[in-house]
Design an enzyme around this catalytic site. Structure first.
Site, PDB file in Angstrom:
ATOM      1  N   LYS A  10      20.524  68.044  69.254  1.00  0.00           N
ATOM      2  CA  LYS A  10      19.627  67.306  68.351  1.00  0.00           C
ATOM      3  C   LYS A  10      18.877  68.254  67.400  1.00  0.00           C
ATOM      4  CE  LYS A  10      19.038  63.424  71.573  1.00  0.00           C
ATOM      5  NZ  LYS A  10      18.064  62.431  72.120  1.00  0.00           N
ATOM      6  N   TYR A  50      22.901  54.563  67.722  1.00  0.00           N
ATOM      7  CA  TYR A  50      21.968  54.121  68.758  1.00  0.00           C
ATOM      8  C   TYR A  50      21.762  52.602  68.760  1.00  0.00           C
ATOM      9  CZ  TYR A  50      20.556  58.893  70.041  1.00  0.00           C
ATOM     10  OH  TYR A  50      20.527  60.182  70.516  1.00  0.00           O
ATOM     11  N   ASN A 113      14.374  65.869  72.677  1.00  0.00           N
ATOM     12  CA  ASN A 113      14.844  66.285  74.004  1.00  0.00           C
ATOM     13  C   ASN A 113      16.156  67.061  73.959  1.00  0.00           C
ATOM     14  OD1 ASN A 113      16.539  64.130  73.541  1.00  0.00           O
ATOM     15  ND2 ASN A 113      16.266  63.186  75.549  1.00  0.00           N
ATOM     16  N   HIS A 116      21.935  64.971  73.488  1.00  0.00           N
ATOM     17  CA  HIS A 116      22.396  63.653  73.922  1.00  0.00           C
ATOM     18  C   HIS A 116      23.730  63.842  74.624  1.00  0.00           C
ATOM     19  CE1 HIS A 116      23.721  59.462  73.878  1.00  0.00           C
ATOM     20  NE2 HIS A 116      24.897  59.951  73.511  1.00  0.00           N
ATOM     21  N   GLU A 127      31.584  56.572  71.526  1.00  0.00           N
ATOM     22  CA  GLU A 127      30.765  57.576  70.829  1.00  0.00           C
ATOM     23  C   GLU A 127      31.634  58.664  70.191  1.00  0.00           C
ATOM     24  OE1 GLU A 127      26.680  57.015  73.469  1.00  0.00           O
ATOM     25  OE2 GLU A 127      27.741  58.932  73.554  1.00  0.00           O
TER      26      GLU A 127
HETATM   27  P1  CMP Z   1      19.494  59.948  74.231  1.00  0.00           P
HETATM   28  O1  CMP Z   1      20.326  60.382  75.391  1.00  0.00           O
HETATM   29  O2  CMP Z   1      19.838  60.534  72.913  1.00  0.00           O
HETATM   30  O3  CMP Z   1      19.540  58.355  74.123  1.00  0.00           O
HETATM   31  C1  CMP Z   1      18.484  57.611  73.554  1.00  0.00           C
HETATM   32  C2  CMP Z   1      17.280  58.452  73.266  1.00  0.00           C
HETATM   33  O4  CMP Z   1      16.074  57.736  73.074  1.00  0.00           O
HETATM   34  C3  CMP Z   1      16.982  59.350  74.452  1.00  0.00           C
HETATM   35  O5  CMP Z   1      17.975  60.361  74.552  1.00  0.00           O
HETATM   36  C4  CMP Z   1      15.564  59.820  74.115  1.00  0.00           C
HETATM   37  O6  CMP Z   1      15.555  60.962  73.285  1.00  0.00           O
HETATM   38  C5  CMP Z   1      14.992  58.651  73.299  1.00  0.00           C
HETATM   39  N1  CMP Z   1      13.898  57.949  73.973  1.00  0.00           N
HETATM   40  C6  CMP Z   1      12.638  57.859  73.539  1.00  0.00           C
HETATM   41  N2  CMP Z   1      11.894  57.147  74.378  1.00  0.00           N
HETATM   42  C7  CMP Z   1      12.698  56.771  75.410  1.00  0.00           C
HETATM   43  C8  CMP Z   1      12.506  56.003  76.599  1.00  0.00           C
HETATM   44  N3  CMP Z   1      11.317  55.475  76.917  1.00  0.00           N
HETATM   45  N4  CMP Z   1      13.567  55.827  77.419  1.00  0.00           N
HETATM   46  C9  CMP Z   1      14.779  56.329  77.112  1.00  0.00           C
HETATM   47  N5  CMP Z   1      15.009  57.055  75.980  1.00  0.00           N
HETATM   48  C10 CMP Z   1      13.982  57.271  75.146  1.00  0.00           C
END
Ligand code: CMP
Length: 140
Positions: A10, A50, A113, A116, A127
């Site tokens: 990311k 998403y 974070n 993904h 995906e």
């Molecule tokens: P990702 O695996 O990219 O999939 C969805 C993303 O939403 C997740 O990682 C997080 O970076 C983001 N996100 C933000 N808030 C939440 C939440 N409460 N629960 C899950 N994903 C979240």
């Protein structure tokens, strides 16, 4: 089983200049990069990727973050690649991520974070196809 999974480094981790460190973790775990591209996602691309989260309260913040800078997108191949990559990443919220995982080491928040990874075989196929033509995925 031999699997493929979709991985995204990311904008936060690209900005921290840790693409190589994250690739090294994939390789040390036996995951092979079989497709890769750097891309600055458009809003439409991020929203489409998403789409399953579009009713969630964090959707807008997630999309804004994912278009804040370039990302590095790859398909990874290996035995149990989906679970293996999830183990390498650690918990979604870096506060909950086990020591030594990518998110524990490089992530700052649940939005920023670092990575993904696909969560299941069906989503992995969707995906990978979202970002790569079949001719861009190289069996190896
Ligand atoms: P990702 O695996 O990219 O999939 C969805 C993303 O939403 C997740 O990682 C997080 O970076 C983001 N996100 C933000 N808030 C939440 C939440 N409460 N629960 C899950 N994903 C979240």
């Amino acid at each position: 089983a031999l699997e493929r999974t979709l991985s995204i480094i990311k904008p936060d981790a690209v900005a921290k200049n840790v693409i190589g460190e994250i690739y090294a973790r994939f390789e040390k775990a036996g995951l092979k990069v079989v497709a890769a591209k750097m891309k600055h996602l458009s809003r439409k691309e991020a929203e489409g990727f998403y789409a399953v989260h579009k009713e969630r309260p964090f959707f807008n913040a997630l999309v804004e973050f994912m278009i804040s800078g370039p990302v590095m997108i790859q398909a990874l191949e290996g035995e149990n690649a989906i679970l293996k990559n999830r183990d390498l990443m650690g918990a979604t919220n870096p506060k909950d991520a086990a020591p030594g995982t990518i998110r524990a080491d490089f992530a700052d928040s649940i939005d920023a974070n670092a990575v993904h990874g696909s969560d299941a075989a069906e989503t992995a196929a969707v995906e990978i196809a979202y970002f790569f033509a079949t001719t861009e995925v190289h069996a190896r």
